[in-house]
Design a protein around this motif. Structure first.
Motif, PDB file in Angstrom:
ATOM      1  N   PRO A   1     -23.588  -0.341 -45.735  1.00 41.49           N
ATOM      2  CA  PRO A   1     -24.974   0.133 -45.655  1.00 41.49           C
ATOM      3  C   PRO A   1     -25.613  -0.193 -44.299  1.00 41.49           C
ATOM      4  O   PRO A   1     -26.342   0.647 -43.737  1.00 41.49           O
ATOM      5  CB  PRO A   1     -25.679  -0.634 -46.778  1.00 41.49           C
ATOM      6  CG  PRO A   1     -24.606  -1.058 -47.692  1.00 41.49           C
ATOM      7  CD  PRO A   1     -23.390  -1.249 -46.851  1.00 41.49           C
TER       8      PRO A   1
ATOM      9  N   SER B   1     -11.056   1.384 -50.614  1.00 34.82           N
ATOM     10  CA  SER B   1     -12.223   0.823 -51.291  1.00 34.82           C
ATOM     11  C   SER B   1     -13.448   0.895 -50.375  1.00 34.82           C
ATOM     12  O   SER B   1     -14.566   1.091 -50.841  1.00 34.82           O
ATOM     13  CB  SER B   1     -11.947  -0.618 -51.735  1.00 34.82           C
ATOM     14  OG  SER B   1     -11.761  -1.446 -50.621  1.00 34.82           O
TER      15      SER B   1
ATOM     16  N   THR C   1     -14.202   3.221 -48.205  1.00 35.59           N
ATOM     17  CA  THR C   1     -14.787   4.553 -48.149  1.00 35.59           C
ATOM     18  C   THR C   1     -15.677   4.805 -49.372  1.00 35.59           C
ATOM     19  O   THR C   1     -16.689   5.495 -49.288  1.00 35.59           O
ATOM     20  CB  THR C   1     -13.706   5.638 -48.003  1.00 35.59           C
ATOM     21  OG1 THR C   1     -14.332   6.828 -47.569  1.00 35.59           O
ATOM     22  CG2 THR C   1     -12.983   5.893 -49.312  1.00 35.59           C
ATOM     23  N   GLY C   2     -15.310   4.190 -50.502  1.00 33.90           N
ATOM     24  CA  GLY C   2     -16.150   4.332 -51.684  1.00 33.90           C
ATOM     25  C   GLY C   2     -17.550   3.799 -51.431  1.00 33.90           C
ATOM     26  O   GLY C   2     -18.553   4.445 -51.761  1.00 33.90           O
ATOM     27  N   THR C   3     -17.617   2.631 -50.802  1.00 33.20           N
ATOM     28  CA  THR C   3     -18.920   2.043 -50.486  1.00 33.20           C
ATOM     29  C   THR C   3     -19.699   2.927 -49.517  1.00 33.20           C
ATOM     30  O   THR C   3     -20.896   3.146 -49.680  1.00 33.20           O
ATOM     31  CB  THR C   3     -18.731   0.646 -49.854  1.00 33.20           C
ATOM     32  OG1 THR C   3     -17.626   0.022 -50.477  1.00 33.20           O
ATOM     33  CG2 THR C   3     -19.964  -0.190 -50.005  1.00 33.20           C
TER      34      THR C   3
ATOM     35  N   GLN D   1     -19.426   6.163 -49.100  1.00 33.65           N
ATOM     36  CA  GLN D   1     -19.865   7.396 -49.745  1.00 33.65           C
ATOM     37  C   GLN D   1     -21.072   7.144 -50.630  1.00 33.65           C
ATOM     38  O   GLN D   1     -22.006   7.948 -50.666  1.00 33.65           O
ATOM     39  CB  GLN D   1     -18.723   7.991 -50.566  1.00 33.65           C
ATOM     40  CG  GLN D   1     -17.618   8.565 -49.679  1.00 33.65           C
ATOM     41  CD  GLN D   1     -16.405   8.990 -50.481  1.00 33.65           C
ATOM     42  OE1 GLN D   1     -16.531   9.367 -51.636  1.00 33.65           O
ATOM     43  NE2 GLN D   1     -15.237   8.939 -49.864  1.00 33.65           N
ATOM     44  N   GLN D   2     -21.054   5.997 -51.316  1.00 29.41           N
ATOM     45  CA  GLN D   2     -22.198   5.673 -52.157  1.00 29.41           C
ATOM     46  C   GLN D   2     -23.459   5.482 -51.325  1.00 29.41           C
ATOM     47  O   GLN D   2     -24.525   5.971 -51.685  1.00 29.41           O
ATOM     48  CB  GLN D   2     -21.909   4.397 -52.936  1.00 29.41           C
ATOM     49  CG  GLN D   2     -21.527   4.706 -54.359  1.00 29.41           C
ATOM     50  CD  GLN D   2     -21.599   3.484 -55.223  1.00 29.41           C
ATOM     51  OE1 GLN D   2     -21.494   2.360 -54.729  1.00 29.41           O
ATOM     52  NE2 GLN D   2     -21.781   3.706 -56.501  1.00 29.41           N
ATOM     53  N   THR D   3     -23.293   4.775 -50.204  1.00 20.48           N
ATOM     54  CA  THR D   3     -24.437   4.544 -49.333  1.00 20.48           C
ATOM     55  C   THR D   3     -25.050   5.866 -48.889  1.00 20.48           C
ATOM     56  O   THR D   3     -26.263   6.026 -48.863  1.00 20.48           O
ATOM     57  CB  THR D   3     -24.008   3.750 -48.092  1.00 20.48           C
ATOM     58  OG1 THR D   3     -23.214   2.661 -48.519  1.00 20.48           O
ATOM     59  CG2 THR D   3     -25.200   3.260 -47.311  1.00 20.48           C
TER      60      THR D   3
ATOM     61  N   THR E   1     -24.831   9.010 -50.256  1.00 19.26           N
ATOM     62  CA  THR E   1     -25.459   9.862 -51.261  1.00 19.26           C
ATOM     63  C   THR E   1     -26.584   9.135 -51.991  1.00 19.26           C
ATOM     64  O   THR E   1     -27.649   9.698 -52.198  1.00 19.26           O
ATOM     65  CB  THR E   1     -24.413  10.345 -52.280  1.00 19.26           C
ATOM     66  OG1 THR E   1     -23.668   9.205 -52.707  1.00 19.26           O
ATOM     67  CG2 THR E   1     -23.463  11.347 -51.665  1.00 19.26           C
ATOM     68  N   LYS E   2     -26.353   7.884 -52.380  1.00 19.62           N
ATOM     69  CA  LYS E   2     -27.341   7.189 -53.193  1.00 19.62           C
ATOM     70  C   LYS E   2     -28.440   6.563 -52.342  1.00 19.62           C
ATOM     71  O   LYS E   2     -29.612   6.886 -52.485  1.00 19.62           O
ATOM     72  CB  LYS E   2     -26.669   6.086 -54.029  1.00 19.62           C
ATOM     73  CG  LYS E   2     -25.571   6.600 -54.925  1.00 19.62           C
ATOM     74  CD  LYS E   2     -26.056   6.811 -56.363  1.00 19.62           C
ATOM     75  CE  LYS E   2     -25.066   7.663 -57.158  1.00 19.62           C
ATOM     76  NZ  LYS E   2     -23.781   6.973 -57.353  1.00 19.62           N
ATOM     77  N   THR E   3     -28.051   5.668 -51.428  1.00 16.67           N
ATOM     78  CA  THR E   3     -29.052   4.890 -50.714  1.00 16.67           C
ATOM     79  C   THR E   3     -29.783   5.725 -49.666  1.00 16.67           C
ATOM     80  O   THR E   3     -31.009   5.739 -49.607  1.00 16.67           O
ATOM     81  CB  THR E   3     -28.398   3.674 -50.022  1.00 16.67           C
ATOM     82  OG1 THR E   3     -27.378   3.171 -50.874  1.00 16.67           O
ATOM     83  CG2 THR E   3     -29.413   2.596 -49.723  1.00 16.67           C
TER      84      THR E   3
ATOM     85  N   LEU F   1     -23.218  14.726 -48.199  1.00 20.36           N
ATOM     86  CA  LEU F   1     -21.839  14.315 -47.967  1.00 20.36           C
ATOM     87  C   LEU F   1     -20.929  15.547 -47.939  1.00 20.36           C
ATOM     88  O   LEU F   1     -20.849  16.291 -48.907  1.00 20.36           O
ATOM     89  CB  LEU F   1     -21.401  13.358 -49.078  1.00 20.36           C
ATOM     90  CG  LEU F   1     -19.982  12.819 -49.001  1.00 20.36           C
ATOM     91  CD1 LEU F   1     -19.804  11.932 -47.794  1.00 20.36           C
ATOM     92  CD2 LEU F   1     -19.646  12.049 -50.274  1.00 20.36           C
TER      93      LEU F   1
END
Lengths: 449, 334, 295
Positions: free
Chosen positions: A210, A239, A241-243, A245-247, A249-251, A256
């Motif tokens: 983030p 693992s 890249t998962g963080t 991608q979440q950052t 789209t979500k944060t 994306l």
């Protein structure tokens, strides 16, 4: 045949002689005030990277540190002569195979650590002795190296192995034998859960992700579309890249683009780069390792990408400079270690590394150093309570493991400690931006606040 | 002695497994088929074991038992922290059957190819399998599947499964070489055209030899997955296949003892060099050379081995005191 | 490019030479040393550099020659003894594997496992990429790749001419048909095979240097990762067919490029699936003609 052997043998003789010099027992040396310096660096005389014994005088590691008091948290006295039986600590990393590029950095880290801690009093007066076994790049190699260290060398603990996949295989062996293990670079999920004797100093979750995205948004608030790529055969990249991608789209609420993958063994990224370019992203995020990631950056730039690029934690090594060269410039990197951290121990570590390697230290070496450090400090504490000498090997291993998980450590990575499970608790993460020098071959990481 | 077994328990098991893998490569070679598909089936067997033991019958730490559930219905329960050996045998059966099916499906078209072409086709199979297992979630992606339960308290415990299995497969191959099917294999290897002219069903026998090798490799994969605790797409790769081939060729490709001895000797070699380095009292220079240069020496020994033992270490007439040299074998290249 | 060297040896001797991948790596390292760049931080030759500073292109040519010489040494040590004993051609595969293991580990022992790259801009001030697309649909191609492609085509043409038109080339093809008969006809087989190895080593070394200039030298295992792909390429092109090796390379590259982005994870599987189908359908290769079975 004979000719080849004849030609190679002088090299081998020189090599083994040097290794011998470094590997010699420490009884005759005081472990301080290195007497020779290898500043004449372009002769063929290799400086000694493979020190195995404690505090060898010929080592070029610390030419100036000597007996001056470095006020590290761990100092117990600068120049005390070490005596008594050496305390054995095992190091099992990938010194050969195609993983060796990582393993040799770790070897440098533990070599510096061994000298550093022996210069600072060893284990309450007894010298620390690092015993290395090569794991190569495979699971069976790691198992064999661990078995040799545990049963033959009777080490009190092990720092290693290099890869997470190897850790799943070998750590189980150590846990069953009740030998504490500290992973210097295993980042996959589930490593500390292998058993009570398994811990690691390599932070698993990309807490930095983030921050890196935030830093990018600060430099260019107009970012809307983000392309993400990762190395599918690398556990950490997957693992991380998962963080990321979440950052996104979500944060951060950004768009994306379809995620793309590559292999750490790939060299040609034309198809990925072309596809990224045609989607016109404002930011590209790459999770990979130095060579593949660096090549991807280089090829993206050469093909005309102008926007910001974020590199994951795998980029946090000076080894990326030779790969993407001038095109590395401006790259944002998520770091779990920054050589710019100003603490006594990191300043010493950085200096030793620079003297030995003529460049700035990377994360792998720092984490390997920290791996040795937690053992050394745990051993000192245990020794203070009940002298290690009086304990059986088994009791010492268990006591060290218990102490290790309880302690707090001032490492080059910053302050760290462990959860009861053995997961590392690290507070300091950084985002740096690469600034390449005019020659396009060297550069530096500039910390972003 | 205890220290020796503690240190080398896993190595001994791995050595015997390597011998069986070499044997699995030797089986198609009996019928003249140069295949490097064994690593693929080995990987497949490992995944079968990993998936069954961690997903189908996972360990329930509350009940201290391995429980097989279908939906909410409990099918079977095996108590104790050790993985039941009976389930290990079930895994071996499943892996064997799956390997056989895949081998037949793959073998029917592929075994029309000969020599180097077949070799390349089987390499392609191994590569495809590797990429697929690396991407799929079922197989754990890049990290693979870990925490595979242990059926034995110590590494050496695996010997209870591995030694009988090795003896069984060696006995099987020994017998095979002496019955009709085995002779048909030899006939195909020596001269395919003549064999066909004698009424030997080429496709049937080739696929049979290929399938037997695949089944053996699959079973070895099951044991291997348990013994190294984890399984991922880095197991059973093309490189591994080349190594098994070296086992067979250095050991000797004319008798079943060749691959077994080759597998054991070559697999142990780098570790023996490592062990030698640890012998106390050895000059440090020599010890370091043994330790750091062990892979260089391994490579040199491969070269020297092929040059000085072009027929392999073990030749069929080695124990028969015959003076007739085995005729050099030629692999069809066209 | 890599495949051309492979093919050369295969077409003459019908051996798959695993050491070729190691020679490719050596070519890259030799070139690196000849440009006068310093060897890194690890290994025996730590921080050492040659006193000469050749420009990249010259260094690449000299480096390729050196790689060719190494190939000759390998032929004498690891292949000729086997050939003279009439050993199984498969054995030379194992022997070449041994050679590859030795070379890779000696490199690591001497200069460490880290990655290297040549001095900046080996090709002068050419633009980094050229756009072949129109309008918004850009199809940029990196200049380095164009250079590599150009060089491989030139080498392919030279080799094809040499094999088909010159006396030496004809002698070589005679050896490929039947070595024993060829030597009976007065052809010095050993010497010509040595020449083949030298040329193949040179081509391998040169491709190592050029590809190294494109993607940097990734360490001692640099060439090995190209080895398998090289094999796939020569099969696509038809084993032992030199122009085919280039066509195979292009086809494989295109097949991979057409994998949709969503399925790019399976890219490598696609390459080998193509290879597998190719073997079943047209084992003689894209350009090859069906060969008669020898009975």
């Amino acid at each position: 045949m004979r000719r080849i052997v004849a030609r190679l043998s002088p090299l081998l003789v020189i090599g083994t002689w040097l290794l011998m010099a470094c590997g010699a027992p420490t009884s005759s040396t005081t472990g301080t005030g290195a007497t020779t310096s290898s500043t004449s660096s372009d002769t063929t005389t290799p400086a000694t990277m493979t020190t195995t014994g404690g505090g060898a005088t010929a080592s070029s590691a610390t030419t100036t540190e000597g007996g001056t008091t470095t006020n590290s948290a761990t100092t117990t006295g600068g120049t005390t002569a070490l005596s008594g039986d050496p305390v054995p600590l095992g190091v099992a990393v990938a010194e050969t195979s195609n993983t060796a590029a990582l393993g040799q950095e770790q070897v440098i880290g533990v070599t510096i650590a061994e000298k550093y801690f022996n210069d600072h009093g060893g284990i309450n007066g007894r010298p620390l002795k690092i015993i290395r076994q090569d794991t190569a790049g495979d699971e069976n190699g790691a198992i064999n190296a661990f078995n040799a260290l545990i049963n033959q060398s009777k080490v009190l603990g092990i720092v290693g192995p290099t890869l997470s996949q190897q850790a799943f295989a070998a750590d189980k062996i150590a846990d069953t034998a009740k030998v504490p293990v500290v992973g210097p670079s295993n980042t996959a999920k589930g490593i500390p859960q292998i058993g009570p004797y398994v811990a690691r100093v390599s932070a698993p979750v990309a807490v930095v992700a983030p921050n890196a995205v935030k830093a990018a948004l600060k430099q260019n608030p107009q970012i809307k579309k983000v392309a993400v790529l990762f190395a599918q055969n690398d556990a950490f990249s997957k693992s991380e890249t998962g963080t990321f991608q979440q950052t996104i789209t979500k944060t951060a609420g950004l768009q994306l683009l379809p995620v793309q993958t590559f292999q750490t063994t790939d060299t040609d990224f034309t198809s990925q780069a072309t596809s990224v370019l045609n989607q016109n992203p404002d930011l590209v995020i790459i999770s990979g390792l130095a060579v593949d990631g660096g090549n991807l950056v280089k090829q993206l730039r050469e093909l005309g990408y102008k926007g910001l690029i974020i590199g994951g934690n795998g980029f946090n090594t000076p080894n990326i400079y030779p790969v993407c060269k001038a095109q590395c410039d401006g790259l944002l990197i998520a770091q779990a270690y920054s050589y710019e951290l100003v603490t006594p121990v990191n300043t010493d570590f950085r200096k030793s590394y620079q003297d030995l390697q003529k460049r700035e230290p990377g994360q792998l070496a720092a984490q390997a150093f920290a791996g040795v450090q937690v053992f050394v400090e745990a051993m000192r504490e245990v020794d203070k309570a009940t002298p290690l000498k009086g304990l059986s090997v088994e009791a010492a291993r268990t006591a060290i493991n218990d102490q290790l998980l309880k302690g707090k450590y001032q490492t080059p990575l910053g302050p760290i400690s462990f959860t009861p499970e053995g997961e590392v608790i690290q507070n300091d993460f950084y985002v740096a931006q690469v600034k390449m020098n005019a020659d396009g071959a060297t550069g530096k990481f500039v910390l972003l606040k | 002695m205890a220290v020796f077994f503690a240190t080398y328990g896993s190595l001994i098991v791995a050595m015997l497994l390597a011998a069986m893998l070499a044997l699995s490569l030797y089986l198609p070679l009996l019928a003249g088929q140069l295949s490097l598909a064994s690593p693929g089936f080995y990987a497949l067997g490992g995944y079968v074991a990993a998936i069954i033991s961690t997903r189908v019958v996972p360990f329930d730490s509350g009940a201290q038992a391995y429980i097989w559930r279908m939906g909410t219905h409990e099918v079977a329960r095996f108590s104790g922290p050790l993985y039941p050996v009976s389930l290990l045998i079930v895994e071996m059966l499943v892996a064997g059957v799956l390997s056989a099916v895949l081998a037949i499906v793959l073998g029917l078209p592929a075994l029309r190819l000969r020599g180097i072409y077949l070799l390349l086709a089987t390499i392609a199979f191994v590569q495809i399998l590797q990429v697929v297992t690396q991407v799929l979630d079922l197989t754990g992606g890049a990290i693979g599947i870990f925490n595979i339960p242990q059926p034995f308290a110590s590494q050496l415990g695996y010997a209870w499964v591995v030694v009988p299995l090795l003896l069984l497969s060696a006995g099987f191959v020994y017998r095979l070489e002496r019955i009709r099917i085995g002779r048909a294999f030899t006939a195909i290897r020596e001269d395919e055209l003549a064999a066909a002219a004698m009424g030997i069903n080429l496709a049937y026998h080739k696929v049979l030899a290929f399938t037997m090798g695949a089944v053996l490799a699959g079973i070895v994969g099951v044991i291997s997955a348990h013994s190294i605790n984890t399984w991922n797409s880095r197991q059973g790769t093309f490189d591994a296949g080349i190594t098994y081939l070296a086992f067979v060729l250095i050991g000797g490709s004319r008798t079943f003892l060749g691959p077994i001895i080759g597998g054991i000797v070559l697999y142990a070699l780098p570790e023996v060099l490592r062990g030698l380095a640890a012998i106390p009292g050895l000059p440090l220079a020599l010890a370091q050379l043994l330790k750091d240069g062990r892979l260089i020496m391994y490579g040199l020994l491969l070269v020297l081995g092929t040059i000085f033992f072009p027929q392999g270490l073990i030749r069929p007439n080695l124990f028969r005191h015959r003076t007739v040299e085995a005729t050099p074998r030629k692999i069809e290249q066209q | 490019m890599f495949a051309v060297g492979y093919t050369l040896i295969f077409s003459i001797l019908r051996i798959i030479n695993f050491a070729h991948a190691a020679i490719f790596t050596l070519g890259a390292y030799f070139t690196y040393a000849l440009t006068g760049s310093a060897f890194g931080y690890n290994g025996l030759l730590k921080n050492s550099a040659l006193p000469i500073h050749l420009p990249f292109l010259l260094a690449a040519v000299v480096g390729a020659m050196l790689a060719g010489l190494v190939a000759i040494v390998i032929e004498r040590l690891a292949f000729r003894p086997l050939r003279n004993r009439g050993a199984d051609p498969l054995l030379s595969l194992v022997s070449s594997l041994g050679v590859a293991v030795v070379i890779v580990n000696v490199i690591q022992y001497l200069v460490g496992a880290e990655n290297y790259s040549y001095p900046a801009q080996p090709y002068g001030n050419l633009p980094t990429a050229i756009n072949f697309g129109l309008g918004s649909q850009r199809i940029p191609v990196r200049t380095v790749q164009i250079v590599i492609f150009g060089v491989s085509v030139v080498i392919m043409l030279l080799l094809t001419y040499w094999l088909n038109r010159t006396k030496t080339g004809k002698a070589l093809r005679a050896i490929a048909e039947d070595a024993t008969t060829a030597s009976l006809l007065g052809i010095n087989t050993d010497q010509l095979i040595l020449l083949t190895f030298f040329l193949s080593g040179m081509v391998g070394g040169l491709s190592g240097a050029l590809i190294g200039s494109s993607v940097s030298i990734a360490g001692p295992y640099f060439g090995i990762s190209f080895g398998l792909r090289g094999l796939a390429v020569i099969v696509l092109g038809g084993l032992g067919d030199i122009p085919g090796a280039i066509v195979g390379g292009v086809v494989l590259g295109l097949a991979e490029a057409f994998v949709p982005v969503q399925y790019i994870a399976y890219k490598d599987a696609v390459a080998f699936a193509v290879l597998f189908l190719m073997l079943l359908l047209r084992p003689q290769g894209l350009l090859g003609r069906a060969e008669l079975q020898k009975v």
